[in-house]
Design a protein around this motif. Structure first.
Motif, PDB file in Angstrom:
ATOM      1  N   ARG A 175      -3.850 -91.084  20.453  1.00  0.00           N
ATOM      2  CA  ARG A 175      -2.636 -91.165  20.916  1.00  0.00           C
ATOM      3  C   ARG A 175      -2.754 -91.710  22.651  1.00  0.00           C
ATOM      4  NH1 ARG A 175       2.050 -89.914  18.793  1.00  0.00           N
ATOM      5  NH2 ARG A 175       2.897 -91.047  20.535  1.00  0.00           N
ATOM      6  N   SER A 176      -3.714 -91.128  23.087  1.00  0.00           N
ATOM      7  CA  SER A 176      -3.837 -91.235  24.617  1.00  0.00           C
ATOM      8  C   SER A 176      -5.167 -91.426  25.007  1.00  0.00           C
ATOM      9  CB  SER A 176      -3.127 -89.840  25.358  1.00  0.00           C
ATOM     10  OG  SER A 176      -4.064 -88.995  25.268  1.00  0.00           O
ATOM     11  N   ASP A 202     -10.663 -90.543  24.187  1.00  0.00           N
ATOM     12  CA  ASP A 202      -9.441 -90.677  23.428  1.00  0.00           C
ATOM     13  C   ASP A 202      -8.757 -89.205  23.057  1.00  0.00           C
ATOM     14  OD1 ASP A 202      -9.947 -93.520  23.226  1.00  0.00           O
ATOM     15  OD2 ASP A 202     -10.165 -93.396  21.223  1.00  0.00           O
ATOM     16  N   ASP A 239       0.181 -93.321  26.168  1.00  0.00           N
ATOM     17  CA  ASP A 239       0.574 -93.452  24.760  1.00  0.00           C
ATOM     18  C   ASP A 239      -0.214 -95.016  24.299  1.00  0.00           C
ATOM     19  OD1 ASP A 239       1.663 -94.142  22.117  1.00  0.00           O
ATOM     20  OD2 ASP A 239       3.501 -93.492  22.599  1.00  0.00           O
ATOM     21  N   VAL A 240      -1.274 -95.069  23.534  1.00  0.00           N
ATOM     22  CA  VAL A 240      -2.084 -96.106  23.371  1.00  0.00           C
ATOM     23  C   VAL A 240      -1.268 -97.017  22.315  1.00  0.00           C
ATOM     24  CG1 VAL A 240      -4.305 -95.208  23.634  1.00  0.00           C
ATOM     25  CG2 VAL A 240      -3.121 -95.198  21.319  1.00  0.00           C
ATOM     26  N   HIS A 241      -0.156 -96.391  21.861  1.00  0.00           N
ATOM     27  CA  HIS A 241       0.734 -97.578  20.779  1.00  0.00           C
ATOM     28  C   HIS A 241       1.780 -98.372  21.662  1.00  0.00           C
ATOM     29  CE1 HIS A 241      -1.218 -95.427  17.753  1.00  0.00           C
ATOM     30  NE2 HIS A 241      -0.903 -94.267  17.960  1.00  0.00           N
ATOM     31  N   ARG A 242       1.699 -98.065  23.093  1.00  0.00           N
ATOM     32  CA  ARG A 242       2.643 -98.856  23.701  1.00  0.00           C
ATOM     33  C   ARG A 242       1.702 -99.722  24.813  1.00  0.00           C
ATOM     34  NH1 ARG A 242       7.856 -96.411  25.460  1.00  0.00           N
ATOM     35  NH2 ARG A 242       8.764 -95.487  23.347  1.00  0.00           N
ATOM     36  N   ARG A 278      -0.626 -87.256  22.875  1.00  0.00           N
ATOM     37  CA  ARG A 278       0.158 -88.350  23.848  1.00  0.00           C
ATOM     38  C   ARG A 278       0.195 -87.648  25.118  1.00  0.00           C
ATOM     39  NH1 ARG A 278       4.680 -89.280  26.602  1.00  0.00           N
ATOM     40  NH2 ARG A 278       5.428 -91.376  26.482  1.00  0.00           N
ATOM     41  N   HIS A 335      -3.622-102.864  22.463  1.00  0.00           N
ATOM     42  CA  HIS A 335      -4.387-101.905  22.053  1.00  0.00           C
ATOM     43  C   HIS A 335      -5.196-102.259  20.774  1.00  0.00           C
ATOM     44  CE1 HIS A 335      -5.021 -97.874  19.850  1.00  0.00           C
ATOM     45  NE2 HIS A 335      -5.627 -97.666  20.996  1.00  0.00           N
ATOM     46  N   ALA A 382      -6.897-100.354  17.832  1.00  0.00           N
ATOM     47  CA  ALA A 382      -6.839 -98.888  17.017  1.00  0.00           C
ATOM     48  C   ALA A 382      -7.890 -98.769  16.152  1.00  0.00           C
ATOM     49  CB  ALA A 382      -5.517 -98.996  16.156  1.00  0.00           C
ATOM     50  N   SER A 435      -6.873 -94.474  14.268  1.00  0.00           N
ATOM     51  CA  SER A 435      -5.382 -94.186  14.228  1.00  0.00           C
ATOM     52  C   SER A 435      -4.819 -92.914  14.614  1.00  0.00           C
ATOM     53  CB  SER A 435      -4.743 -94.492  12.822  1.00  0.00           C
ATOM     54  OG  SER A 435      -5.339 -93.526  11.763  1.00  0.00           O
TER      55      SER A 435
END
Length: 155
Positions: free
Chosen positions: A102-103, A122, A87-90, A126, A94, A96, A99
């Motif tokens: 997700r992975s 990408d 999960d790129v948002h974690r 997720r 990261h 972006a 947007s």
């Protein structure tokens, strides 16, 4: 499951036509884009004067330059290893560029014992990438490393 061995053979065949890194990576990004499902971006960032510069890719417009140590790509270069991010948002820091991503999976490319760039893929899903993807993409990267002439890069 993608046929990574077949993709590696296709890239090797294309290198027989021209081993210069630019056309080879352009064709490699197309081969990977056609052969891997459920992705939204695939391409290369190449070392250029101490940072990563956008190279050949398939997908939406992307970040043009990434500093070493920043984002998933820059971290993979700094650490000199493959990174698979569920999960790129974690992922701390990261970047972006899209947007919808997700992975992500990033594999360093080497030539002459030095990292010369990365393969970056990408997905909007997720957890899209697995250990099997790591192993298969490592085969693809090894083929690129064996065939591509990176001598024109400004490392």
């Amino acid at each position: 499951m993608p046929d990574y061995k077949l993709m590696a053979k296709q890239i090797e065949a294309l290198a027989g036509v021209c081993g210069d890194f630019l056309p080879l990576l352009s064709n490699a990004s197309a081969v990977l884009n056609e052969g891997i499902e459920r992705i939204n971006w695939v391409g290369f960032y190449l070392i250029d004067n101490g940072s990563l510069l956008l190279g050949p890719f398939q997908g939406s417009p992307a970040c043009v330059r990434i500093e070493i140590g920043k984002g998933v790509c820059g971290t993979a270069v700094r650490e000199g290893r493959l990174l698979r991010v569920e999960d790129v948002h974690r992922f701390p820091g990261h970047i972006a560029c899209d947007s919808a991503s997700r992975s992500e999976i990033v594999l360093p490319l080497c030539s002459g014992g030095r990292i010369v760039g990365v393969l970056d893929i990408d997905s909007p899903e997720r957890g899209r990438f697995s250990e099997e993807d790591e192993e298969g993409l490592s085969i693809v990267v090894s083929s690129i490393e064996a065939c591509a002439d990176f001598s024109r890069l400004r490392l």
